[in-house]
Design a protein around this motif. Structure first.
Motif, short mmCIF file in Angstrom:
data_model
loop_
_atom_site.label_atom_id
_atom_site.label_comp_id
_atom_site.label_asym_id
_atom_site.label_seq_id
_atom_site.Cartn_x
_atom_site.Cartn_y
_atom_site.Cartn_z
N VAL A 24 0.83 -1.21 0.00
CA VAL A 24 0.00 0.00 0.00
C VAL A 24 0.86 1.26 0.00
CG1 VAL A 24 -1.66 1.34 1.33
CG2 VAL A 24 -1.99 -1.12 1.08
N VAL A 25 1.87 1.29 0.89
CA VAL A 25 2.76 2.45 0.95
C VAL A 25 3.52 2.62 -0.36
CG1 VAL A 25 4.78 3.42 2.11
CG2 VAL A 25 2.99 2.30 3.45
N ASN A 26 3.99 1.52 -0.93
CA ASN A 26 4.72 1.57 -2.19
C ASN A 26 3.83 2.08 -3.31
OD1 ASN A 26 7.05 1.08 -3.81
ND2 ASN A 26 6.08 -0.78 -4.60
N LEU A 27 2.57 1.63 -3.33
CA LEU A 27 1.63 2.07 -4.36
C LEU A 27 1.35 3.56 -4.23
CD1 LEU A 27 -0.29 1.37 -6.68
CD2 LEU A 27 -2.04 0.82 -4.97
N VAL A 28 1.17 4.03 -3.01
CA VAL A 28 0.91 5.46 -2.80
C VAL A 28 2.11 6.29 -3.26
CG1 VAL A 28 0.54 7.23 -1.05
CG2 VAL A 28 -0.72 5.08 -0.93
N LEU A 29 3.31 5.86 -2.91
CA LEU A 29 4.50 6.59 -3.32
C LEU A 29 4.65 6.62 -4.84
CD1 LEU A 29 7.13 5.40 -0.67
CD2 LEU A 29 6.00 7.62 -0.82
N MET A 30 4.37 5.48 -5.48
CA MET A 30 4.48 5.43 -6.93
C MET A 30 3.46 6.34 -7.61
SD MET A 30 7.02 3.48 -7.74
CE MET A 30 7.81 4.15 -6.26
N ILE A 31 2.26 6.39 -7.05
CA ILE A 31 1.23 7.27 -7.61
C ILE A 31 1.64 8.73 -7.46
CG2 ILE A 31 -1.15 8.08 -7.31
CD1 ILE A 31 -1.94 5.23 -6.61
N VAL A 32 2.18 9.07 -6.29
CA VAL A 32 2.64 10.45 -6.07
C VAL A 32 3.76 10.81 -7.04
CG1 VAL A 32 3.80 11.99 -4.42
CG2 VAL A 32 1.94 10.49 -3.66
N MET A 33 4.72 9.90 -7.22
CA MET A 33 5.81 10.15 -8.16
C MET A 33 5.29 10.26 -9.59
SD MET A 33 8.90 7.73 -6.71
CE MET A 33 9.98 8.30 -8.01
N LEU A 34 4.30 9.43 -9.94
CA LEU A 34 3.71 9.52 -11.27
C LEU A 34 3.08 10.89 -11.50
CD1 LEU A 34 2.79 8.25 -13.96
CD2 LEU A 34 0.76 7.41 -12.75
N LEU A 35 2.36 11.38 -10.49
CA LEU A 35 1.73 12.69 -10.62
C LEU A 35 2.78 13.80 -10.73
CD1 LEU A 35 -1.18 12.34 -8.03
CD2 LEU A 35 -1.33 12.19 -10.53
N VAL A 36 3.85 13.67 -9.94
CA VAL A 36 4.89 14.69 -9.95
C VAL A 36 5.57 14.78 -11.32
CG1 VAL A 36 7.16 15.30 -9.01
CG2 VAL A 36 5.31 14.63 -7.48
N PHE A 37 5.82 13.62 -11.94
CA PHE A 37 6.52 13.61 -13.22
C PHE A 37 5.58 13.75 -14.42
CE2 PHE A 37 9.63 11.41 -10.49
CZ PHE A 37 10.75 12.17 -10.79
N ALA A 38 4.37 13.26 -14.29
CA ALA A 38 3.46 13.26 -15.44
C ALA A 38 2.71 14.57 -15.60
CB ALA A 38 2.45 12.11 -15.30
N TRP A 39 2.42 15.24 -14.47
CA TRP A 39 1.64 16.47 -14.58
C TRP A 39 2.30 17.55 -15.44
CZ3 TRP A 39 2.22 21.60 -13.10
CH2 TRP A 39 1.08 22.39 -13.27
#
Length: 307
Positions: A24-39
């Protein structure tokens, strides 16, 4: 016995709970990183299609507003963009061919066991990889060779990447069996025939990856033009892109004696023009990449790990 089973079950449940928490923690971190780089990438796309006034006022955040192609129409009319496109395509294609030719010519002899001076040449190559002469000596060399304000200034000074050469050499050493060389020699093939008919066809993965590295380097290169090129007709696309992003040259060139309303419209347009020009300059590399992607993992991993 039942107590031991119960204890093992509890340990299993605890481990399962810890694993789930980690997931769960890993998934949340990956989603946050995706938003940071993709936005930022997504913002560039939606801003290029949005109303210039809305972009200037900061109203475009997640979705485009007032979809329009006005900035792309302005790019079509901006003659320097097409001059830069023409030059960059030529520099990328011709420069990549020169890069591959020189890289293979150096990597192949250094991969041969019987090539006696390979240790000396390798040492010299590694020195150039870690130490450089600096900007002023490099400029003096290019000027001394009469390459300033010529197409060669964009291709010859960076004709070889030692790092890429080492990857190709490692692939030649570890992925081409020695038995193939012995068999080709028995069939009467010389070193050049063996290289052209056996080694290069078997090295398509690593050559495709190295070609992509060189192509991206040439396509994004504006620094060489900044130093060596003064002629507007020879400047690459990235130089004109720099003018758009840093100096707002389009607004300056097209401004002239305009009314305040027209000047405001030009100022608004300059905002979206930056984003649309980024899209226009990025699309060619995005089109090329899928054709090389299948070679990427195989070429890099085999060429680098075994080396």
């Amino acid at each position: 016995m039942s107590g031991k089973i119960t204890k093992d079950q509890n340990v299993f449940k605890m481990r399962l709970s810890v694993d789930r928490t980690f997931d769960v923690v890993n998934l949340v971190l990956m989603i946050v990183m995706l938003l940071v780089f993709a936005w930022p990438l997504w913002f560039v796309v939606i801003a290029s299609f949005s109303d210039p006034g809305a972009v200037y006022r900061g109203e475009v955040i997640l979705f485009p507003k007032g979809i329009t192609l006005e900035s792309y129409r302005a790019i079509v009319k901006y003659r320097q963009i097409w001059i830069g496109y023409r030059n960059t395509i030529f520099y990328t294609v011709a420069g990549t061919l020169i890069n591959l030719f020189i890289t293979i010519c150096l990597a192949y002899p250094l991969s041969r066991r019987k090539f006696m001076p390979k240790k000396i040449i390798m040492a010299i190559a590694l020195v150039t990889m870690y130490f450089g002469g600096g900007l002023i000596p490099s400029y003096l060399v290019v000027r001394g060779l009469h390459m300033t304000n010529t197409i060669w200034a964009m291709m010859i000074p960076n004709a070889l990447s030692v790092y890429n050469m080492l990857i190709v050499r490692a692939y030649f050493c570890n992925s081409i069996p020695v038995s193939l060389e012995e068999a080709s020699t028995l069939d009467g093939a010389g070193p050049m025939q063996y290289l052209a008919r056996v080694v290069l066809p078997l090295s398509k993965p690593v050559l495709a990856v190295i070609a992509l590295y060189y192509m991206v380097g040439h396509w994004n290169d504006y620094y060489s033009a900044l130093i060596y090129i003064n002629d507007q007709a020879l400047r690459p696309l990235q130089s004109f892109m720099r003018d758009l992003l840093v100096n707002n040259s389009v607004t300056r060139v097209t401004g002239g004696s305009l009314s305040p309303e027209e000047m405001q419209a030009k100022l608004y347009l300059a905002q979206t023009l930056k984003y649309s020009s980024i899209i226009v300059a990025t699309v060619p590399m995005l089109v090329v990449y899928p054709f090389v992607q299948k070679y990427f993992v195989k070429g890099v991993m085999v060429g680098s790990i075994k080396g």
